[in-house]
Design a protein around this motif. Structure first.
Motif, PDB file in Angstrom:
ATOM      1  N   ARG A  16      51.679  10.327  85.751  1.00  0.00           N
ATOM      2  CA  ARG A  16      51.068   8.990  85.660  1.00  0.00           C
ATOM      3  C   ARG A  16      50.371   8.613  86.959  1.00  0.00           C
ATOM      4  O   ARG A  16      49.288   8.037  86.959  1.00  0.00           O
ATOM      5  CB  ARG A  16      52.135   7.943  85.366  1.00  0.00           C
ATOM      6  N   ASP A  20      46.321   7.900  87.414  1.00  0.00           N
ATOM      7  CA  ASP A  20      45.695   6.736  88.067  1.00  0.00           C
ATOM      8  C   ASP A  20      44.684   7.181  89.127  1.00  0.00           C
ATOM      9  O   ASP A  20      43.621   6.575  89.280  1.00  0.00           O
ATOM     10  CB  ASP A  20      46.756   5.848  88.727  1.00  0.00           C
ATOM     11  N   TYR A  48      51.470   7.656  78.423  1.00  0.00           N
ATOM     12  CA  TYR A  48      50.657   6.760  79.253  1.00  0.00           C
ATOM     13  C   TYR A  48      49.343   6.426  78.537  1.00  0.00           C
ATOM     14  O   TYR A  48      48.285   6.305  79.158  1.00  0.00           O
ATOM     15  CB  TYR A  48      50.380   7.451  80.594  1.00  0.00           C
ATOM     16  N   SER A 133      50.956  10.131  99.988  1.00  0.00           N
ATOM     17  CA  SER A 133      50.251   9.116 100.781  1.00  0.00           C
ATOM     18  C   SER A 133      50.836   8.916 102.182  1.00  0.00           C
ATOM     19  O   SER A 133      52.019   9.121 102.405  1.00  0.00           O
ATOM     20  CB  SER A 133      50.301   7.783 100.036  1.00  0.00           C
ATOM     21  N   TYR A 134      49.942   8.458 103.101  1.00  0.00           N
ATOM     22  CA  TYR A 134      50.342   8.111 104.472  1.00  0.00           C
ATOM     23  C   TYR A 134      50.902   9.308 105.210  1.00  0.00           C
ATOM     24  O   TYR A 134      51.854   9.202 105.976  1.00  0.00           O
ATOM     25  CB  TYR A 134      51.360   6.954 104.495  1.00  0.00           C
ATOM     26  N   ALA A 151      55.448  11.237 100.758  1.00  0.00           N
ATOM     27  CA  ALA A 151      54.810  10.102 101.420  1.00  0.00           C
ATOM     28  C   ALA A 151      55.459   9.779 102.760  1.00  0.00           C
ATOM     29  O   ALA A 151      56.655   9.973 102.961  1.00  0.00           O
ATOM     30  CB  ALA A 151      54.887   8.875 100.517  1.00  0.00           C
ATOM     31  N   ASN A 152      54.626   9.257 103.680  1.00  0.00           N
ATOM     32  CA  ASN A 152      55.092   8.732 104.960  1.00  0.00           C
ATOM     33  C   ASN A 152      55.736   9.779 105.856  1.00  0.00           C
ATOM     34  O   ASN A 152      56.539   9.443 106.724  1.00  0.00           O
ATOM     35  CB  ASN A 152      56.097   7.580 104.758  1.00  0.00           C
ATOM     36  N   MET A 169      60.331  12.295 101.658  1.00  0.00           N
ATOM     37  CA  MET A 169      59.692  11.061 102.129  1.00  0.00           C
ATOM     38  C   MET A 169      60.175  10.675 103.522  1.00  0.00           C
ATOM     39  O   MET A 169      61.367  10.708 103.807  1.00  0.00           O
ATOM     40  CB  MET A 169      60.062   9.889 101.211  1.00  0.00           C
TER      41      MET A 169
ATOM     42  N   SER C 102      48.058   0.062  90.766  1.00  0.00           N
ATOM     43  CA  SER C 102      47.873   0.777  89.493  1.00  0.00           C
ATOM     44  C   SER C 102      47.503  -0.204  88.386  1.00  0.00           C
ATOM     45  O   SER C 102      48.040  -1.311  88.324  1.00  0.00           O
ATOM     46  CB  SER C 102      49.166   1.485  89.113  1.00  0.00           C
ATOM     47  N   THR C 104      48.578  -0.214  85.586  1.00  0.00           N
ATOM     48  CA  THR C 104      49.755  -0.491  84.759  1.00  0.00           C
ATOM     49  C   THR C 104      50.862  -1.213  85.524  1.00  0.00           C
ATOM     50  O   THR C 104      51.957  -1.395  84.991  1.00  0.00           O
ATOM     51  CB  THR C 104      50.326   0.813  84.163  1.00  0.00           C
ATOM     52  N   THR C 118      50.243   0.912  98.453  1.00  0.00           N
ATOM     53  CA  THR C 118      49.903   1.357  97.098  1.00  0.00           C
ATOM     54  C   THR C 118      51.050   1.017  96.155  1.00  0.00           C
ATOM     55  O   THR C 118      52.209   1.283  96.442  1.00  0.00           O
ATOM     56  CB  THR C 118      49.662   2.880  97.045  1.00  0.00           C
ATOM     57  N   ASN C 120      52.325   1.782  92.475  1.00  0.00           N
ATOM     58  CA  ASN C 120      52.076   2.835  91.487  1.00  0.00           C
ATOM     59  C   ASN C 120      52.346   2.411  90.047  1.00  0.00           C
ATOM     60  O   ASN C 120      52.683   1.258  89.779  1.00  0.00           O
ATOM     61  CB  ASN C 120      52.885   4.071  91.860  1.00  0.00           C
ATOM     62  N   SER C 121      52.255   3.383  89.163  1.00  0.00           N
ATOM     63  CA  SER C 121      52.236   3.103  87.730  1.00  0.00           C
ATOM     64  C   SER C 121      53.536   2.474  87.240  1.00  0.00           C
ATOM     65  O   SER C 121      54.629   2.856  87.645  1.00  0.00           O
ATOM     66  CB  SER C 121      51.954   4.388  86.947  1.00  0.00           C
ATOM     67  N   ASN C 122      53.373   1.495  86.381  1.00  0.00           N
ATOM     68  CA  ASN C 122      54.496   0.824  85.715  1.00  0.00           C
ATOM     69  C   ASN C 122      55.452   0.121  86.676  1.00  0.00           C
ATOM     70  O   ASN C 122      56.591  -0.169  86.311  1.00  0.00           O
ATOM     71  CB  ASN C 122      55.283   1.812  84.842  1.00  0.00           C
ATOM     72  N   ARG C 136      54.403   3.067  99.936  1.00  0.00           N
ATOM     73  CA  ARG C 136      54.124   3.589  98.611  1.00  0.00           C
ATOM     74  C   ARG C 136      55.243   3.080  97.701  1.00  0.00           C
ATOM     75  O   ARG C 136      56.392   3.512  97.821  1.00  0.00           O
ATOM     76  CB  ARG C 136      54.115   5.122  98.646  1.00  0.00           C
ATOM     77  N   HIS C 139      56.389   4.957  91.239  1.00  0.00           N
ATOM     78  CA  HIS C 139      56.359   4.648  89.807  1.00  0.00           C
ATOM     79  C   HIS C 139      57.642   3.956  89.337  1.00  0.00           C
ATOM     80  O   HIS C 139      58.732   4.316  89.745  1.00  0.00           O
ATOM     81  CB  HIS C 139      56.157   5.934  89.009  1.00  0.00           C
ATOM     82  N   ASP C 140      57.483   2.965  88.496  1.00  0.00           N
ATOM     83  CA  ASP C 140      58.590   2.320  87.778  1.00  0.00           C
ATOM     84  C   ASP C 140      59.536   1.510  88.661  1.00  0.00           C
ATOM     85  O   ASP C 140      60.580   1.053  88.185  1.00  0.00           O
ATOM     86  CB  ASP C 140      59.430   3.363  86.999  1.00  0.00           C
ATOM     87  N   ALA C 154      59.307   4.104 102.440  1.00  0.00           N
ATOM     88  CA  ALA C 154      59.015   4.932 101.270  1.00  0.00           C
ATOM     89  C   ALA C 154      60.143   4.724 100.279  1.00  0.00           C
ATOM     90  O   ALA C 154      61.316   4.860 100.634  1.00  0.00           O
ATOM     91  CB  ALA C 154      58.934   6.396 101.680  1.00  0.00           C
ATOM     92  N   ILE C 155      59.794   4.371  99.064  1.00  0.00           N
ATOM     93  CA  ILE C 155      60.815   4.087  98.057  1.00  0.00           C
ATOM     94  C   ILE C 155      60.547   4.966  96.847  1.00  0.00           C
ATOM     95  O   ILE C 155      59.453   4.959  96.285  1.00  0.00           O
ATOM     96  CB  ILE C 155      60.786   2.603  97.647  1.00  0.00           C
ATOM     97  N   GLY C 156      61.565   5.737  96.474  1.00  0.00           N
ATOM     98  CA  GLY C 156      61.421   6.678  95.366  1.00  0.00           C
ATOM     99  C   GLY C 156      61.277   5.969  94.029  1.00  0.00           C
ATOM    100  O   GLY C 156      61.634   4.792  93.878  1.00  0.00           O
TER     101      GLY C 156
END
Lengths: 219, 219, 219
Positions: A16, A20, A48, A133-134, A151-152, A169, C102, C104, C118, C120-122, C136, C139-140, C154-156
């Protein structure tokens, strides 16, 4: 030029995110007339809001489709890459419009770079690599095929990220190190020393842990 | 206006990164008709496809050249800065087009900001400072001359980064602290307390280490 | 359409950062004919070159003003949000032009996203949430109302950041976790496990600390 379609191979979470980014690229470059998901899971028919195909469904369309692999588990990522190649399809690169790539960087095929990352001078990126990203991929880094840089993360100059290595991450890796193939550098790890192939390191400073015997990132 | 040339003083790894950024700036602003490297090492005559000069070679061209220092070792960075000034040349700022600078920030001379960093309100940046990518320089921070702030670091508001201090990649520094001059905050260090001048701190939480007696970042 | 004004509620450090972002947005979108500060502190009459109002001063102008809350302390942030709502004003979103959202993602009201983040999706973002730079939001993720996500974190995917939780600069949080309401994840913390409501965790790996009994981020 024949109209081109993009196949995102796997219809999952990362897929997903990639979708995007493909939309963002398409808005600027109009590269694909259609973007679809492809997956080995036969129960998936839509994802999606898009159709999900099996690779076999696309037989005969090798000249009008190009692929990226949307999977964050390096071993699986490599298997899918080989599956796509063996079916006679080719892979493309998906570089977000905001990513900055040095004119002297070399990039393989099937490489994905998500927003706001920078690839510096004389970097070599293999095939089927994911750079999130980053991330500042410092000068002279070699990121070998099928590796994942989350990321990061910050990676010092001239470090080698081996085939299929996974960098979690927020990790930080000193310059001029070697991260062995299919090694896992855990989230937030601060790496001062080489990491052996298939090893898993975590912590600040990073130390090897035996806790992950399966060698899988996502369990 | 006389045609201007940019001199990147040192022909090394960081110099290449700076060269790429200068190209990015030039594409938009057409600031320099030529970009060259300058180095004290007499064995270097070409680097990254460009000529390498000695400072003495450029005598008499003080009104058509401007400089940045491309060196990440703060003490060396300061020495080169003084060498350039003493030869009667002036320094310029190299701010990547993607960097975001608050209208109320104050920036000295010879300052380099690489892609995607942000300099917030009422920040004061001294001379000859390097701010790498993905750094949020929070409100009211003072980054004194010759300091280096590496990629992916986060520095809380109103902290003072002393002259020549080096902040390693991925470090995090609490608000309202004082990082002493020529201190080294190691990669990934998480700093809750003031750091004394010339001290080296590493870890999470950051603690002083005596392991680096030379006071050099790159050894 | 009646001319609109932006009220930044608190005239403090974060308020200045938000003001700069509002200027950036206004340059592109011309959304507000005036940008002012609002604060409960009656001694403040001017801040950052702009007038500072009390909410009562603005009575009767509910249809020509919209608000954001510029406060990084989640409990206070929520109180101000409620104060604004109770006075009959509405909140607006302040998304920096460089932030990538995103198609979404779902975003509430009074949400601030500073440069280069950023979503992300959903993803679901509640009301009155602050997402700082270089984040970042995978997603979700659900980032519930009044939470604060600091720079360079950074968060999963699919993690839930509970109401009023505070995620410190440079933290990393594994996927599919639950960060409880009004929990504090310290600067640079590396979080592998759920965090209980109101708990404070620090370190790599993150562990609960009892050192912050007040439950305040900024003391």
């Amino acid at each position: 030029m024949k109209d081109m379609r993009l196949g995102i191979f796997c219809a999952g979470n990362l897929g997903r995110e990639i979708y995007d980014i493909a939309l963002r690229i398409n808005e600027i470059e109009h590269r694909w007339q259609e973007i679809v998901f492809v997956d080995n899971d036969e129960t998936k028919s839509e994802y999606y809001g898009q159709k999900v195909y099996r690779l076999a469904d696309l037989e005969g369309r090798q000249d009008e489709m190009e692929f990226v692999v949307a999977n964050g588990e390096p071993q699986t990522k490599k298997e899918i890459y080989l599956q796509i190649k063996q079916a006679g399809f080719h892979l493309t690169n998906l570089i977000d419009p905001t990513a900055i790539i040095s004119p002297t960087a070399t990039i393989g095929e099937g490489v994905i770079v998500t927003p706001y990352s920078t690839i510096n001078s004389n970097v070599t990126i293999g095939d089927n690599v994911l750079v999130q990203s980053y991330v500042r991929v410092g000068h002279d880094i070699k990121a070998e095929s099928h590796c994942v840089i989350s990321a990061n993360t910050a990676i010092g100059g001239a470090t080698i990220v081996g085939e299929g290595a996974f960098i979690g991450m927020g990790a930080a890796i000193k310059e001029e190190l070697h991260i062995g193939e299919y090694a896992i550098v855990g989230m937030g790890a601060v790496v001062y020393k080489d990491v052996a192939a298939h090893a898993v390191v975590i912590g600040n400073p990073a130390r090897e842990t035996k806790g992950n015997r399966a060698g899988k990132v996502f369990q």
